[in-house]
Motif scaffolding. Structure first.
Motif, PDB file in Angstrom:
ATOM      1  N   GLN A  41       6.947  -6.230   1.889  1.00 17.61           N
ATOM      2  CA  GLN A  41       7.274  -6.569   3.274  1.00 17.61           C
ATOM      3  C   GLN A  41       6.096  -7.279   3.925  1.00 17.61           C
ATOM      4  O   GLN A  41       5.002  -6.738   4.003  1.00 17.61           O
ATOM      5  CB  GLN A  41       7.628  -5.321   4.068  1.00 17.61           C
ATOM      6  N   THR A  42       6.333  -8.498   4.385  1.00 15.97           N
ATOM      7  CA  THR A  42       5.295  -9.271   5.059  1.00 15.97           C
ATOM      8  C   THR A  42       5.028  -8.639   6.423  1.00 15.97           C
ATOM      9  O   THR A  42       5.934  -8.435   7.210  1.00 15.97           O
ATOM     10  CB  THR A  42       5.734 -10.733   5.245  1.00 15.97           C
ATOM     11  N   THR A  55      -0.261  -2.054   0.826  1.00 13.41           N
ATOM     12  CA  THR A  55       0.020  -1.550  -0.507  1.00 13.41           C
ATOM     13  C   THR A  55      -0.807  -0.290  -0.737  1.00 13.41           C
ATOM     14  O   THR A  55      -1.658   0.056   0.087  1.00 13.41           O
ATOM     15  CB  THR A  55      -0.239  -2.619  -1.596  1.00 13.41           C
ATOM     16  N   GLY A  56      -0.538   0.355  -1.831  1.00 16.01           N
ATOM     17  CA  GLY A  56      -1.273   1.571  -2.159  1.00 16.01           C
ATOM     18  C   GLY A  56      -2.391   1.281  -3.146  1.00 16.01           C
ATOM     19  O   GLY A  56      -2.249   0.445  -4.037  1.00 16.01           O
ATOM     20  N   LYS A  57      -3.490   1.985  -2.984  1.00 17.03           N
ATOM     21  CA  LYS A  57      -4.633   1.806  -3.887  1.00 17.03           C
ATOM     22  C   LYS A  57      -4.292   2.167  -5.323  1.00 17.03           C
ATOM     23  O   LYS A  57      -4.920   1.673  -6.255  1.00 17.03           O
ATOM     24  CB  LYS A  57      -5.819   2.655  -3.411  1.00 17.03           C
ATOM     25  N   LEU A 107       5.979   2.342   8.136  1.00 21.34           N
ATOM     26  CA  LEU A 107       5.122   2.424   6.954  1.00 21.34           C
ATOM     27  C   LEU A 107       4.853   3.864   6.518  1.00 21.34           C
ATOM     28  O   LEU A 107       4.378   4.101   5.408  1.00 21.34           O
ATOM     29  CB  LEU A 107       3.808   1.682   7.209  1.00 21.34           C
ATOM     30  N   LYS A 108       5.183   4.831   7.387  1.00 19.16           N
ATOM     31  CA  LYS A 108       4.987   6.246   7.027  1.00 19.16           C
ATOM     32  C   LYS A 108       5.828   6.633   5.812  1.00 19.16           C
ATOM     33  O   LYS A 108       5.519   7.602   5.128  1.00 19.16           O
ATOM     34  CB  LYS A 108       5.310   7.159   8.204  1.00 19.16           C
ATOM     35  N   ALA A 109       6.878   5.887   5.538  1.00 19.46           N
ATOM     36  CA  ALA A 109       7.697   6.171   4.352  1.00 19.46           C
ATOM     37  C   ALA A 109       6.855   6.035   3.082  1.00 19.46           C
ATOM     38  O   ALA A 109       7.087   6.738   2.105  1.00 19.46           O
ATOM     39  CB  ALA A 109       8.896   5.224   4.302  1.00 19.46           C
ATOM     40  N   TRP A 110       5.888   5.130   3.094  1.00 17.71           N
ATOM     41  CA  TRP A 110       5.011   4.909   1.938  1.00 17.71           C
ATOM     42  C   TRP A 110       3.655   5.599   2.103  1.00 17.71           C
ATOM     43  O   TRP A 110       2.996   5.913   1.123  1.00 17.71           O
ATOM     44  CB  TRP A 110       4.798   3.412   1.707  1.00 17.71           C
ATOM     45  N   PRO A 118      -5.537   7.763   3.005  1.00 15.24           N
ATOM     46  CA  PRO A 118      -6.599   7.232   2.133  1.00 15.24           C
ATOM     47  C   PRO A 118      -6.088   6.312   1.024  1.00 15.24           C
ATOM     48  O   PRO A 118      -6.885   5.594   0.419  1.00 15.24           O
ATOM     49  CB  PRO A 118      -7.237   8.495   1.542  1.00 15.24           C
ATOM     50  N   ASN A 119      -4.776   6.275   0.795  1.00 13.82           N
ATOM     51  CA  ASN A 119      -4.203   5.414  -0.242  1.00 13.82           C
ATOM     52  C   ASN A 119      -3.962   3.987   0.247  1.00 13.82           C
ATOM     53  O   ASN A 119      -3.691   3.097  -0.546  1.00 13.82           O
ATOM     54  CB  ASN A 119      -2.896   6.029  -0.769  1.00 13.82           C
ATOM     55  N   ILE A 120      -4.070   3.730   1.552  1.00 13.21           N
ATOM     56  CA  ILE A 120      -3.765   2.393   2.092  1.00 13.21           C
ATOM     57  C   ILE A 120      -4.854   1.392   1.737  1.00 13.21           C
ATOM     58  O   ILE A 120      -6.048   1.653   1.891  1.00 13.21           O
ATOM     59  CB  ILE A 120      -3.634   2.415   3.631  1.00 13.21           C
TER      60      ILE A 120
END
Length: 168
Positions: A41-42, A55-57, A107-110, A118-120
């Motif tokens: 998602q842009t 994205t996730g780290k 974005l809380k869904a991810w 901390p994964n962002i």
């Protein structure tokens, strides 16, 4: 018709074409050279030609981008007959101020812990080139043209449209 314009005009046009297309297919290069695509998602497109994504780290795309930063993004809006292909260089950005700026609660869904998860990590794609295709004809007109081509045995010739390239 093919258009060629300067970078600023081209980026402005590109921004206008994809502003309502929220999801793009991001393609990156696996270490073995094969391609890997996934929807993204842009979050924002800047006037300077930077596209921003969350994205996730721990995402599989992270090692792919660290290995080869070349990426491609495909945007499609069949309802308006608009199609855009973007090539660029991806960088990973850990900037809490930018995360705060781009954050929305969807974005809380991810990222269940919110914008301080901390994964962002942000993915910034700097556009190197783009290509677009537009057709002013409705889907019904295009379908009629394809059926006519099948019945007559002649090749389908889409109506006048727009095709252009933008090089950064």
């Amino acid at each position: 018709m093919e258009n060629s314009q300067n970078k600023a005009e081209g980026l402005k046009m590109l921004k206008e074409k994809i502003k309502d297309i929220k999801v793009a297919m991001l393609t990156s290069v696996n270490p073995d050279g094969s391609l890997h695509s996934r929807p993204m998602q842009t979050q924002e497109i800047k006037d300077d030609g930077a596209l921003w994504f969350f994205t996730g780290k721990n995402s599989g795309k992270i090692p792919e981008i660290k290995n080869d930063s070349h990426v491609s993004l495909g945007y499609a809006d069949p309802d308006s007959n608009t199609y855009v292909a973007v090539c660029g260089k991806a960088t990973l950005v850990s900037d809490q101020a930018k995360i705060d700026e781009l954050w929305n609660d969807m974005l809380k869904a991810w990222f269940p812990e919110g914008k301080s998860d901390p994964n962002i990590i942000l993915l910034k794609v700097t556009i190197t080139s783009a290509e677009y295709w537009d057709s002013p004809s409705s889907n019904a007109v295009q379908l009629f043209g394809m059926v006519k081509a099948m019945v007559t045995g002649e090749a389908y010739k889409p109506g006048p449209g727009e095709h252009g390239k933008i090089t950064a």
